[in-house]
Design a protein around this motif. Structure first.
Motif: not given
Length: 638
Positions: A616-617, A624-626, A631-633
């Motif tokens: 799960y972690l 979160i990475i996705i 957001g950055i993209f």
């Protein structure tokens, strides 16, 4: 009495409910009494109604309104009975012959485990047949029409453990539905053009003739009347077993013999005759339909009579005889001799019930044997059955002064007046009738016994409950023709005078007395000659394998095989394709495939819920990475 007409169908309905609801616990003797008494009570009321109608004392112009049945805007169909000369005549035939068959059945079916259920079905059949002839409109008639189809299905397949018998009952049910569709379309056309299904309203509009206007604003034309009449006739083809819808009737022999007598003699098969005679105002305005009826009726006479020539099952001989005699009735309807047709309905009810019950007496004595090749010489053991069966054979053959002589002579005379070719072909049918009936008589009752020693030991005359109906029917077969004496013998045709208020007999250009006597003489001579021929041939005929035309006739012109090849097998092939490809692989495959797809997806998704915290972690970190990557993209390309 006409106000009590509801009692006529009510008594058999009560008998059906009592025997049907308590068939497991009802004692056999009591079941027989209930079933027979119900029909006897109906006969008593019918007798009172008959005399009241005959004396012109019927109340309310013959219409007995019971309750409002269907109401849609201005269109109304009441549940009402019509009590007139025609329905009163049929009430006597149905309940009178029906009671004798019920009485006969108390002995014939005594050892059957389904005795009580049998009487319940028999009462149900009579109930629906009474509805059919009493209805004051085509809807009530159609309820009875469908009801006798259901009851006949139950009775023909009564011995349901035999698959061949159940197939026969299904065949009767399906073939009758084909005819019923035509009848339904005819009713729809009647409503569309005339706005009613009530006899009185419909026939009143037809009185204006071709060119008159209906209440729906349509002009009555020959196209309209012929279309409706032909649709009605298609319905009659099914119920009254005419080409091409006749093959169910011989197979209906699968039922108990009293059932055969009831279906073939006085009730179901005459329903089509009754419907056309009741609708005579329509058919008189439909000459094309009348010609079709006469031609198909005549073809049925010849086809069925030819098949009967080489049948060895005593009941099959009588079955094809019924089909042939019905053809005579349709021939009469087709030439406009409605009274002649109804006259033959009455006489046929007498002698055909007699012949079927006589054959049942023989089968009962022979421990269920129906093959005439294994009988012979039964007259010495069964004198009453032999004598009454002989009277039935003489009557159906048209032997002088028996009932069939007068009714068949009237039909042939009308056919001659309309078209001499109809007469000559009808006479050919009469020749075959005499031959096959006396062939059956001589094979069964004369000569040496051809059965087993055990059968010979058990051969005996039937009990009184079986022979008394035979004697009564023999008397009726002997004297029943007196109600329709031709003009050369009497100026009073009693049946014609009785039916004249209801049946508009078509003008058949009355024959002079010399011609009428000539036609009678020819028919009588042919009967005597064919009796002699039958006697000579039955003495010499060998029971070997049939060859040539004899084999074709024995196999019924292979009509069933042709139907099987052209209709049954292609339908079965299409059904297999629809089942194996369309349904199983298409519909079921699509549904099952969708289910399998969901199942496959769920097995993959369930791995996400493994119960391990580390997994799960890891999934949360990846998520979160996705999110950050998205957001950055997005910021880079704003």
């Amino acid at each position: 009495m006409t106000q009590l007409v509801y009692l006529v169908p009510l008594f058999p309905l009560i008998g059906f409910l009592l025997n049907g609801l308590f068939w497991k616990s009802m004692p056999k003797k009591l079941a027989g009494i209930i079933g027979s008494t119900a029909i006897l009570a109906s006969f008593a009321v019918s007798l009172g109604i008959f005399f009241e109608v005959k004396n012109g004392a019927a109340a309310g112009q013959g219409i007995v309104h019971l309750f409002d049945f269907i109401t849609v805007g201005n269109f109304k169909i009441p549940f009402a009975f019509m009590v007139d000369q025609l329905s009163a005549m049929f009430l006597l035939i149905i309940t009178g012959i029906g009671f004798l068959i019920h009485l006969y059945s108390t002995s014939y079916m005594h050892d059957d485990e389904g005795f009580t259920k049998y009487f319940a079905y028999l009462n149900l059949f009579v109930f629906f047949m009474l509805l059919l002839v009493l209805g004051a409109n085509y809807v009530v008639m159609f309820i009875g029409w469908e009801g006798v189809g259901l009851a006949s299905y139950l009775l023909i397949g009564f011995w349901y453990k035999n698959k061949e018998y159940t197939n026969a009952s299904k065949k009767a049910f399906v073939m009758n539905r084909i005819g019923d569709l035509g009848f339904l379309i005819g009713m729809m056309l009647t409503v569309y053009h005339f706005g009613t299904l009530s006899y009185n309203d419909f026939f009143a509009q037809l009185q204006g003739g071709i060119g008159a206007q209906t209440q729906n604003g349509y002009m009555i034309g020959s196209g309209m009347t012929n279309a409706i009449a032909i649709c009605f006739f298609i319905g009659a083809m099914g119920k009254s077993a005419q080409i091409p819808l006749y093959t169910w009737l011989p197979d209906a022999m699968a039922g108990p013999t009293p059932v055969s007598a009831l279906i073939h003699a006085a009730t179901m098969v005459t329903a089509g005759i009754y419907m056309i005679a009741r609708s005579n105002a329509l058919f008189n305005l439909a000459p094309m339909a009348q010609n079709m009826i006469a031609i198909i009726g005549l073809a049925t006479v010849l086809l069925a009579a030819s098949i009967a020539l080489k049948q060895n099952d005593i009941k099959k001989v009588l079955a094809y005889s019924t089909v042939s005699q019905l053809g005579y009735m349709f021939l009469a309807l087709g030439v406009g001799a409605y009274v002649g047709s109804l006259f033959h309905v009455m006489t046929h009810a007498f002698f055909k019930a007699l012949l079927f019950l006589g054959s049942g007496s023989v089968i009962h004595a022979m421990s269920g044997e129906q093959d005439m090749r294994k009988m012979g010489g039964l007259g010495k053991y069964m004198p009453i059955t032999k004598f009454t069966f002989l009277i039935g054979c003489l009557a159906i053959s048209g032997f002088p002064f028996f009932s069939g002589f007068f009714s068949k002579d009237e039909i042939l005379a009308a056919a001659y007046a309309k078209n001499p070719m109809f007469y000559y072909l009808g006479l050919l049918g009469a020749m075959m009738t005499t031959f096959y009936m006396f062939r059956a008589y001589f094979y069964t009752f004369t000569g040496n016994f051809r059965g087993t020693e055990e059968q010979k030991h058990h051969v005996h005359e039937s009990p009184a409950t079986m022979t008394i109906p035979l004697i009564i029917l023999a008397i009726l077969s002997l004297v029943g023709g007196l109600v329709g004496l031709p003009e050369v013998f009497s100026h009073h045709h009693l049946l014609n005078e009785y039916l004249s208020p209801v049946v508009q007999n078509f003008d058949i250009h009355h024959l002079d007395h010399t011609m009428e006597l000539t036609l009678m003489g020819i028919a009588s001579a042919i009967v005597l000659i064919m009796m002699y021929v039958a006697r000579v041939i039955t003495r010499k005929e060998q029971f070997g394998e049939a060859k040539g035309l004899a084999k074709v006739l024995e196999n019924k012109w292979y009509v069933d095989e042709i139907y099987d090849f052209l209709i049954v097998r292609p339908l079965a092939w299409k059904a297999r394709i629809l089942n194996n490809i369309v349904e199983q692989k298409g519909i079921d495959g699509g549904v099952n495939g969708l289910g399998q797809l969901v199942q496959w997806g769920s097995t993959r998704l369930k791995n996400l819920q493994s119960g391990q915290v580390g997994s799960y972690l890891f999934a949360m970190v990846i998520g979160i990475i996705i999110i950050f990557a998205i957001g950055i993209f997005g910021l880079l390309y704003m």
